[in-house]
Scaffold this active site. Sequence first.
Site, PDB file in Angstrom:
ATOM      1  N   ASP A 187       0.851  -1.199   0.000  1.00  0.00           N
ATOM      2  CA  ASP A 187       0.000   0.000   0.000  1.00  0.00           C
ATOM      3  C   ASP A 187       0.885   1.247   0.000  1.00  0.00           C
ATOM      4  OD1 ASP A 187      -3.222   0.500   0.931  1.00  0.00           O
ATOM      5  OD2 ASP A 187      -1.842   2.186   1.079  1.00  0.00           O
ATOM      6  N   HIS A 245     -10.474  -4.989  -3.580  1.00  0.00           N
ATOM      7  CA  HIS A 245      -9.139  -5.293  -3.046  1.00  0.00           C
ATOM      8  C   HIS A 245      -9.258  -5.607  -1.571  1.00  0.00           C
ATOM      9  CE1 HIS A 245      -9.900  -0.972  -2.679  1.00  0.00           C
ATOM     10  NE2 HIS A 245      -9.227  -1.037  -1.532  1.00  0.00           N
TER      11      HIS A 245
END
Length: 114
Positions: free
Chosen positions: A30, A101
């Site tokens: 991320d 996701h």
Amino acid sequence: MNDCIFCKIINKEIPSNIVFENEKVIVFEDLAPVAPVHILIVPKKHMASAIDLESEEDFDYIKEVYKVAKIIAQEKEISGSGFRIVNNCGEDGGQTVKHIHFHLIGGRKLEGMA
Ligand code: 5GP
Ligand code: ZN
């Protein structure tokens, strides 16, 4: 989906720190980690969110997500200490990228749920 940022990552049109990939999913770090381990597991088929899953094939991607999450958690050595798999769905769910996701978050004690 040519305006989808995660499709662009899947197609290597924009860079990311890829941790793992196979036929069904891509896994990358991320951009704004909230914990020592914060990884995104993303089906390679563009599906907007959990509420948009329809076919058996769609659900097969989710099965793969959990299989890969287990392997990555072991590799990152957080399978014993514990972790979260988070899927935000829709506006109230806090979803900002409209390509389904799953966040794999761990490496510290996580508090709260919302
Ligand atoms: P959501 O809020 O939709 O559940 O999560 C989207 C996540 O994607 C956020 O944690 C955000 O930091 C991450 N993100 C957004 N754009 C990018 C990007 O271009 N690259 C990477 N690696 N992560 C991104
Ligand atoms: Zn997409």
